[in-house]
Design a protein around this motif. Structure first.
Motif, short mmCIF file in Angstrom:
data_model
loop_
_atom_site.label_atom_id
_atom_site.label_comp_id
_atom_site.label_asym_id
_atom_site.label_seq_id
_atom_site.Cartn_x
_atom_site.Cartn_y
_atom_site.Cartn_z
N ASN A 127 93.20 -9.06 2.81
CA ASN A 127 91.87 -9.64 3.04
C ASN A 127 91.16 -10.05 1.75
N LYS A 128 91.91 -10.12 0.65
CA LYS A 128 91.34 -10.57 -0.62
C LYS A 128 91.86 -11.96 -1.01
N LEU A 129 92.46 -12.64 -0.05
CA LEU A 129 93.06 -13.96 -0.32
C LEU A 129 92.02 -15.06 -0.14
N ASP A 130 91.40 -15.47 -1.22
CA ASP A 130 90.36 -16.49 -1.13
C ASP A 130 90.90 -17.80 -0.54
N ASP A 131 92.12 -18.18 -0.95
CA ASP A 131 92.67 -19.45 -0.46
C ASP A 131 92.96 -19.40 1.04
N ALA A 132 93.37 -18.24 1.55
CA ALA A 132 93.64 -18.12 2.98
C ALA A 132 92.36 -18.30 3.79
N TYR A 133 91.26 -17.71 3.33
CA TYR A 133 89.97 -17.89 4.01
C TYR A 133 89.56 -19.37 3.99
N MET A 134 89.75 -20.02 2.83
CA MET A 134 89.33 -21.41 2.71
C MET A 134 90.19 -22.33 3.58
N GLN A 135 91.50 -22.10 3.57
CA GLN A 135 92.38 -22.96 4.37
C GLN A 135 92.15 -22.73 5.87
N LEU A 136 91.87 -21.50 6.25
CA LEU A 136 91.52 -21.21 7.64
C LEU A 136 90.25 -21.98 8.01
N ALA A 137 89.28 -21.97 7.11
CA ALA A 137 88.01 -22.65 7.36
C ALA A 137 88.21 -24.15 7.52
N LYS A 155 83.16 -16.48 2.80
CA LYS A 155 84.01 -15.34 2.42
C LYS A 155 84.90 -15.71 1.24
N ALA A 156 85.45 -16.91 1.27
CA ALA A 156 86.29 -17.39 0.16
C ALA A 156 85.47 -17.48 -1.12
#
Length: 578
Positions: A127-137, A155-156
């Motif tokens: 849950n510390k993956l900034d890129d994963a949050y951004m790509q999900l968004a 969150k990202a």
């Protein structure tokens, strides 16, 4: 620790490794070493061929699936990469990297419903993956879930407040149904102040302060290709006065098509800048002694906000791209018009830049390529009145749904044709149809089309549309230009910020102000009025191409003169005060 044989393999040359693999196809070390050798020599395609062959024998070998998937992504073969990335994620289910890469592949080919659960799985693993949050968004935003997208973008940003993440957030916010322009302005201003504190923007320019000199104007963009921005930039470049202006293009995308080639014909100073960091590009612009630097992105796409934060030219202007303020104090002006941004305190206070209002429209439109003739009004031939919109799916907010549903209810026998890339995803098709049913519209009245094989096929689809419907609040700009060029007027709802007034500007420039609605009731009333008056609509359609050709929207020569006048006045002011 390597065995002697493994160590020997590392020292073998290409031919020796190929010989070893041919004699022993199960030698995985030789396969991987040959791939690494090719990669060191920038021979990606040869490495891919080796891995393709190996994958047929070693289907469950993690390293082969991983390498092959990653290389195919680098070669822009996302669709082909997916099966190998899927296998990688299955063989290494705890690898967040495997899931993020797989999610990227789905997103690149517009499979957003596939990418969303993959990014969520990556976040569950870490849950510390900034890129994963951004790509999900980003995937959520393309599906129209802008509020959920905003939550994940924030969150990202909390994990990594880099500029690209902020740009994605600002671009998403102006798509939201209940857009608050003042709130977005305030947050943009705060971001702009924070970024400019981190860079040196006090450069002392040595440009000759001659108010009448031949000006050096630089344009920064990755859209000098088949893109909506090119419908304005290419005709502009064709008409720029070479006696009074020396034009520079800083191209931020190495991909080139026929439209790129056309741009280059009119530009003597063409700089390929993809991959350059902000400082390198800023140094080049200063070396070129650019007087006026134009940002054609704002917060959209592959933008250069970091570059403009550095103050790379005496005068910096934002134009096109992002339909809102940049928030950067180092961008002096933004080009708008009197329809998108009336000259009042209310609109001026929505911009960090000083707004420069063009006398007619903030853009001009030229179709660039041969286009089909305007067809006859389809309802006369088929007896069914068809509304249509070819805007992106992420513009279809709940307000848009309500507007369009009310139009269909007001014209009971009518239907609606929607076209955009997202409808290549069956999940989004179903989502769209379900939303219409929630607003009381039978899904049989909604027709969805995805991408067409060619530009001509795309334009020919306007032959199936009687009257266009604009989304709200993020409206169609070039899409609206294209529609009226093809003889299809567009009904738009005029809002209280630039994003929700761009179609009004296009229609006004084309002499079609009667299709601009001031509220939702008028939007529906205009639709019903024209659907009930087929003869009048047919007559308008028959003459619309000529009307647009003779309007300010298509008067490229006058538009260029007006813009050059803006550049000259800004430069003279700079010479006075600096």
């Amino acid at each position: 620790m390597e065995t002697n044989k493994e160590s020997d393999l590392h020292s073998l040359d290409e031919q020796s490794l190929i010989k070893e693999i041919n004699s022993n196809p199960n030698n995985l070390d030789a396969i991987i070493n040959l791939c690494n050798l090719y990669l060191k020599q920038d021979k990606n395609k040869q490495a891919i061929q080796v891995l393709f062959k190996a994958s047929k024998i070693h289907k469950d070998y993690l390293e082969i699936n991983k390498l092959l998937g990653q290389l195919l992504m680098q070669e822009d073969s996302s669709k082909l990469a997916i099966s190998y990335l899927q296998k990688w994620s299955e063989l290494d289910p705890k690898s967040d990297s495997a899931h993020i890469t797989l999610g990227h592949a789905h997103t690149r080919i517009k499979q957003f419903s596939e990418s969303i659960p993959v990014f969520k799985k990556a976040i569950k693993l870490n849950n510390k993956l900034d890129d994963a949050y951004m790509q999900l968004a980003i995937a959520l935003s393309f599906q129209g879930f802008h509020k959920e997208a905003e939550i994940n973008m924030r969150k990202a940003i909390a994990l990594n407040p880099k500029n690209k993440f902020w740009s994605n957030l600002f671009f998403t916010l102006i798509h939201q149904d209940k857009l608050n322009p003042i709130k977005i302005y305030e947050e943009s201003i705060a971001w702009g102040k924070s970024i400019t504190k981190l860079v040196n923007n006090n450069y002392q320019f040595s440009n000759k302060k001659d108010p009448n000199k031949r000006l050096k104007v630089g344009y920064v963009s990755s859209h000098f290709k088949l893109h909506s921005g090119a419908y304005t930039t290419l005709p502009l470049f064709k008409n720029h006065s070479i006696d009074n202006f020396e034009i520079f293009c800083y191209n931020d995308d190495s991909y080139a098509d026929a439209i790129t080639v056309e741009h280059k014909k009119y530009i003597n100073n063409w700089i390929e800048a993809e991959g350059w960091d902000a400082k390198k590009l800023s140094d080049k612009i200063k070396e070129d002694e650019i007087d006026i630097l134009i940002d054609l992105h704002g917060h959209s796409g592959v933008n250069r906000m970091s570059l403009f934060a550095m103050r790379s030219a005496p005068i910096q202007i934002n134009w096109l791209g992002h339909l809102f303020t940049t928030g950067l104090p180092t961008i002096d002006n933004r080009i708008v018009d009197y329809v998108t941004d009336p000259d009042t305190d209310f609109f001026n206070k929505q911009a960090s830049e000083i707004l420069i209002r063009m006398p007619n429209c903030l853009l001009c439109y030229d179709p660039l390529r041969p286009t089909p003739s305007v067809s006859k009004l389809p309802t006369i031939q088929n007896g069914i009145f068809t509304f249509g919109s070819f805007n992106n799916y992420n513009k279809i907010t709940d307000t848009t749904m309500r507007l369009w549903s009310n139009v269909l209810k007001a014209v009971p026998e009518s239907r609606l044709l929607l076209k955009n890339q997202s409808f290549g995803d069956p999940v989004i098709q179903k989502l769209c149809l379900n939303r219409f049913e929630e607003f009381g519209i039978d899904r049989k009245r909604i027709f969805l089309k995805s991408s067409t094989a060619s530009f001509m096929q795309h334009l020919n689809l306007y032959g199936q549309v009687d009257l266009g419907l604009d989304p709200y609040p993020y409206q169609g700009a070039i899409t609206s230009c294209e529609s009226v060029w093809m003889g299809v007027p567009v009904i738009t709802l005029q809002g209280q910020h630039h994003t929700a007034r761009i179609c009004s500007s296009v229609l006004t420039a084309a002499g079609l102000e009667e299709f601009v609605a001031k509220d939702e009731e008028e939007y529906v009333a205009i639709a019903k009025q024209w659907a009930d008056n087929i003869d009048k609509l047919a007559k308008l359609r028959n003459g619309m191409r000529e009307q647009v050709k003779n309007s300010p929207l298509n008067n490229v020569a006058q538009f260029t003169k007006d813009l050059e006048k803006v550049y000259r006045e800004l430069w003279r002011n700079w010479c006075k005060i600096s």
